[in-house]
Scaffold this motif. Structure first.
Motif, PDB file in Angstrom:
ATOM      1  N   LEU A 101       0.845  -1.188   0.000  1.00  0.00           N
ATOM      2  CA  LEU A 101       0.000   0.000   0.000  1.00  0.00           C
ATOM      3  C   LEU A 101       0.879   1.235   0.000  1.00  0.00           C
ATOM      4  N   PRO A 102       0.784   2.092  -1.019  1.00  0.00           N
ATOM      5  CA  PRO A 102       1.562   3.337  -0.980  1.00  0.00           C
ATOM      6  C   PRO A 102       1.023   4.261   0.110  1.00  0.00           C
ATOM      7  N   ALA A 103       1.783   5.250   0.470  1.00  0.00           N
ATOM      8  CA  ALA A 103       1.307   6.233   1.438  1.00  0.00           C
ATOM      9  C   ALA A 103       0.091   6.946   0.867  1.00  0.00           C
ATOM     10  N   MET A 104      -1.025   6.847   1.564  1.00  0.00           N
ATOM     11  CA  MET A 104      -2.256   7.488   1.105  1.00  0.00           C
ATOM     12  C   MET A 104      -3.193   7.700   2.283  1.00  0.00           C
ATOM     13  N   SER A 105      -4.151   8.590   2.102  1.00  0.00           N
ATOM     14  CA  SER A 105      -5.138   8.837   3.142  1.00  0.00           C
ATOM     15  C   SER A 105      -6.106   7.658   3.207  1.00  0.00           C
ATOM     16  N   LEU A 106      -6.713   7.451   4.354  1.00  0.00           N
ATOM     17  CA  LEU A 106      -7.569   6.287   4.556  1.00  0.00           C
ATOM     18  C   LEU A 106      -8.773   6.278   3.627  1.00  0.00           C
ATOM     19  N   ASP A 107      -9.261   7.439   3.233  1.00  0.00           N
ATOM     20  CA  ASP A 107     -10.439   7.470   2.370  1.00  0.00           C
ATOM     21  C   ASP A 107     -10.162   6.910   0.978  1.00  0.00           C
ATOM     22  N   ARG A 108      -8.879   6.792   0.613  1.00  0.00           N
ATOM     23  CA  ARG A 108      -8.523   6.243  -0.698  1.00  0.00           C
ATOM     24  C   ARG A 108      -8.278   4.737  -0.666  1.00  0.00           C
ATOM     25  N   GLY A 141      -8.887  -6.666  -8.241  1.00  0.00           N
ATOM     26  CA  GLY A 141      -9.309  -6.807  -9.627  1.00  0.00           C
ATOM     27  C   GLY A 141      -8.169  -7.129 -10.576  1.00  0.00           C
ATOM     28  N   VAL A 142      -7.008  -6.533 -10.339  1.00  0.00           N
ATOM     29  CA  VAL A 142      -5.850  -6.779 -11.201  1.00  0.00           C
ATOM     30  C   VAL A 142      -5.339  -8.205 -11.031  1.00  0.00           C
ATOM     31  N   GLY A 143      -5.431  -8.746  -9.808  1.00  0.00           N
ATOM     32  CA  GLY A 143      -5.054 -10.146  -9.616  1.00  0.00           C
ATOM     33  C   GLY A 143      -3.904 -10.418  -8.668  1.00  0.00           C
ATOM     34  N   PHE A 144      -3.502  -9.436  -7.856  1.00  0.00           N
ATOM     35  CA  PHE A 144      -2.456  -9.692  -6.865  1.00  0.00           C
ATOM     36  C   PHE A 144      -2.929 -10.732  -5.853  1.00  0.00           C
ATOM     37  N   ASP A 145      -1.973 -11.421  -5.254  1.00  0.00           N
ATOM     38  CA  ASP A 145      -2.288 -12.410  -4.216  1.00  0.00           C
ATOM     39  C   ASP A 145      -2.418 -11.782  -2.840  1.00  0.00           C
ATOM     40  N   GLY A 146      -1.691 -10.703  -2.598  1.00  0.00           N
ATOM     41  CA  GLY A 146      -1.717 -10.097  -1.285  1.00  0.00           C
ATOM     42  C   GLY A 146      -1.310  -8.642  -1.336  1.00  0.00           C
ATOM     43  N   VAL A 147      -1.576  -7.922  -0.259  1.00  0.00           N
ATOM     44  CA  VAL A 147      -1.165  -6.524  -0.146  1.00  0.00           C
ATOM     45  C   VAL A 147      -0.669  -6.290   1.281  1.00  0.00           C
ATOM     46  N   TRP A 148       0.454  -5.550   1.387  1.00  0.00           N
ATOM     47  CA  TRP A 148       1.098  -5.296   2.670  1.00  0.00           C
ATOM     48  C   TRP A 148       1.047  -3.810   3.005  1.00  0.00           C
ATOM     49  N   THR A 149       0.829  -3.522   4.266  1.00  0.00           N
ATOM     50  CA  THR A 149       0.932  -2.149   4.759  1.00  0.00           C
ATOM     51  C   THR A 149       2.211  -2.017   5.572  1.00  0.00           C
ATOM     52  N   SER A 150       2.704  -0.794   5.691  1.00  0.00           N
ATOM     53  CA  SER A 150       3.956  -0.591   6.421  1.00  0.00           C
ATOM     54  C   SER A 150       3.794   0.507   7.456  1.00  0.00           C
ATOM     55  N   GLU A 151       4.717   0.538   8.411  1.00  0.00           N
ATOM     56  CA  GLU A 151       4.698   1.569   9.442  1.00  0.00           C
ATOM     57  C   GLU A 151       5.810   2.563   9.162  1.00  0.00           C
ATOM     58  N   THR A 152       5.481   3.541   8.331  1.00  0.00           N
ATOM     59  CA  THR A 152       6.432   4.606   8.014  1.00  0.00           C
ATOM     60  C   THR A 152       5.788   5.946   8.386  1.00  0.00           C
ATOM     61  N   HIS A 175       2.375   6.339   8.350  1.00  0.00           N
ATOM     62  CA  HIS A 175       1.006   6.086   8.803  1.00  0.00           C
ATOM     63  C   HIS A 175       0.963   4.831   9.669  1.00  0.00           C
ATOM     64  N   ASP A 176      -0.091   4.705  10.469  1.00  0.00           N
ATOM     65  CA  ASP A 176      -0.314   3.483  11.235  1.00  0.00           C
ATOM     66  C   ASP A 176      -0.546   2.329  10.273  1.00  0.00           C
ATOM     67  N   VAL A 192      -8.000 -11.456  -1.627  1.00  0.00           N
ATOM     68  CA  VAL A 192      -6.573 -11.255  -1.355  1.00  0.00           C
ATOM     69  C   VAL A 192      -6.258 -11.361   0.126  1.00  0.00           C
ATOM     70  N   GLN A 193      -5.081 -11.865   0.410  1.00  0.00           N
ATOM     71  CA  GLN A 193      -4.556 -11.788   1.759  1.00  0.00           C
ATOM     72  C   GLN A 193      -3.977 -10.389   1.972  1.00  0.00           C
ATOM     73  N   PHE A 194      -3.852  -9.994   3.212  1.00  0.00           N
ATOM     74  CA  PHE A 194      -3.271  -8.689   3.505  1.00  0.00           C
ATOM     75  C   PHE A 194      -2.650  -8.748   4.893  1.00  0.00           C
ATOM     76  N   GLY A 195      -1.714  -7.840   5.123  1.00  0.00           N
ATOM     77  CA  GLY A 195      -1.059  -7.858   6.425  1.00  0.00           C
ATOM     78  C   GLY A 195      -0.092  -6.710   6.571  1.00  0.00           C
ATOM     79  N   THR A 196       0.596  -6.694   7.696  1.00  0.00           N
ATOM     80  CA  THR A 196       1.552  -5.643   8.010  1.00  0.00           C
ATOM     81  C   THR A 196       2.964  -6.102   7.685  1.00  0.00           C
ATOM     82  N   ALA A 197       3.690  -5.229   7.016  1.00  0.00           N
ATOM     83  CA  ALA A 197       5.084  -5.548   6.670  1.00  0.00           C
ATOM     84  C   ALA A 197       5.928  -4.273   6.764  1.00  0.00           C
ATOM     85  N   ILE A 198       6.168  -3.792   7.952  1.00  0.00           N
ATOM     86  CA  ILE A 198       5.781  -4.458   9.199  1.00  0.00           C
ATOM     87  C   ILE A 198       5.110  -3.432  10.119  1.00  0.00           C
TER      88      ILE A 198
END
Length: 335
Positions: free
Chosen positions: A7-14, A24-35, A37-38, A53-59
């Motif tokens: 997840l790129p740095a973006m506001s929560l509403d996006r 829709g594009v077909g990724f298997d998972g998406v990761w958020t980071s602690e830089t 934003h929370d 999709v799976q998703f999680g914190t990295a890290i």
């Protein structure tokens, strides 16, 4: 091999729109980071705006939080997503823990993280089974869980925990007790194959497990243009200047270059730093398109040593969608 994105740095509403595009594009998972934003707040939106999709914190920074705080958040995210959440934790480095988060740095980061993982799982076990919470360790003593504070069982209580690391201590811990290992972007396949994977395997054997019990997730530097190469060179120089990461450079005989980069970083001479990254170094850290497709190059580079791959370059909806679809197709075809 699974192909994830971050997840790129973006506001929560996006985030809801991004989540739907990723799926829709077909990724298997998406990761958020602690830089900036929370890392957990977007995960709540990913949980309810995706189905596959799976998703999680990295890290998420583990030492900035209590085991209870982490356990409650992960429990809710797993319940909301039907078990698609992956809890990814990292220790960060001492300066950030003490000077940015205002927390105490432990004498043994590996020992504290081991204990923290045990404490988190103790909460989950108590909530799922109803048995008494009774965790005793050096850093945590946890024995209070009244019905008012117990969220109760959920359908998917076996939440995977990934931990991140650059050096062998955390790699061994991953083998011992984690479900996955986030390989830092500052790595080479040789370092992964010759240093980190053997350490994970050693840790796994001590716990009666094997290397196959630990999913290896890598974030890869890639480049298909001169501009992307310059960006990668800058990032590699930044990471190589950090003493905690010098072992990667030393593995390739570049300890002296790492020390010089550290001196330049202390002077704020960022422009000169990137010039210290030679073509040989760049080739070691970077995956380039060899003319047969970047996806195929990634599969070839990480075959047999990684289960999940994520580009350091994030996916952005509406930008180069053809590139991303082709990349996903090439990686998917390797399974």
């Amino acid at each position: 091999m699974r192909l994830d994105t971050q997840l790129p740095a973006m506001s929560l509403d996006r985030v809801p729109g991004f989540a739907q595009e990723v799926e829709g594009v077909g990724f298997d998972g998406v990761w958020t980071s602690e830089t900036t934003h929370d890392p957990f707040l977007p995960c709540a939106l990913l949980a309810v705006h995706t189905k596959r999709v799976q998703f999680g914190t990295a890290i998420a920074v583990s030492f900035a939080r209590s085991p209870a705080d982490i356990a409650y958040t992960a429990w809710d995210l797993s319940a909301a997503s039907g078990g698609r959440f992956i809890l990814g934790l990292g220790t960060q480095v001492k300066a950030h823990i003490t000077r940015r988060f205002g927390m105490t740095w432990p004498d043994s980061p590996v020992a504290k993280l081991r204990e923290q993982l045990g404490a988190i799982r103790a909460f989950w076990k108590a909530w799922q089974s109803g048995e008494k919470l009774d965790f005793k360790g050096e850093y945590y003593q946890l024995n209070l869980m009244t019905p008012f504070f117990n969220p109760g069982p959920i359908d998917h209580p076996d939440i995977p925990i990934f931990i991140a690391g650059v050096n062998t201590g955390l790699a061994k811990l991953a083998g011992e007790t984690a479900d996955g290992f986030h390989v830092h972007p500052f790595h080479t396949p040789d370092y992964l194959r010759e240093v980190l994977l053997p350490a994970i395997e050693i840790g796994a054997r001590t716990a009666g497990r094997s290397l196959k019990d630990v999913d290896i997730s890598v974030t890869a530097f890639t480049a298909q243009s001169a501009e992307e190469e310059r960006f990668a060179r800058d990032q590699i120089a930044f990471y190589a200047s950090t003493p905690s990461y010098w072992r990667v450079m030393a593995h390739h005989g570049w300890q002296g270059a790492a020390e010089q980069l550290s001196r330049l970083a202390s002077q704020g001479d960022w422009e000169t730093m990137s010039k210290q990254i030679t073509d040989e170094m760049l080739e070691a850290f970077l995956t380039g398109d060899d003319g047969r497709g970047l996806g195929r190059a990634l599969v070839k580079r990480y075959h047999g040593i990684a289960d999940r791959v994520n580009l350091y370059r994030p996916f952005q909806p509406g930008v180069e969608e053809g590139f991303w679809r082709e990349l996903i197709t090439e990686v998917t075809a390797s399974r």
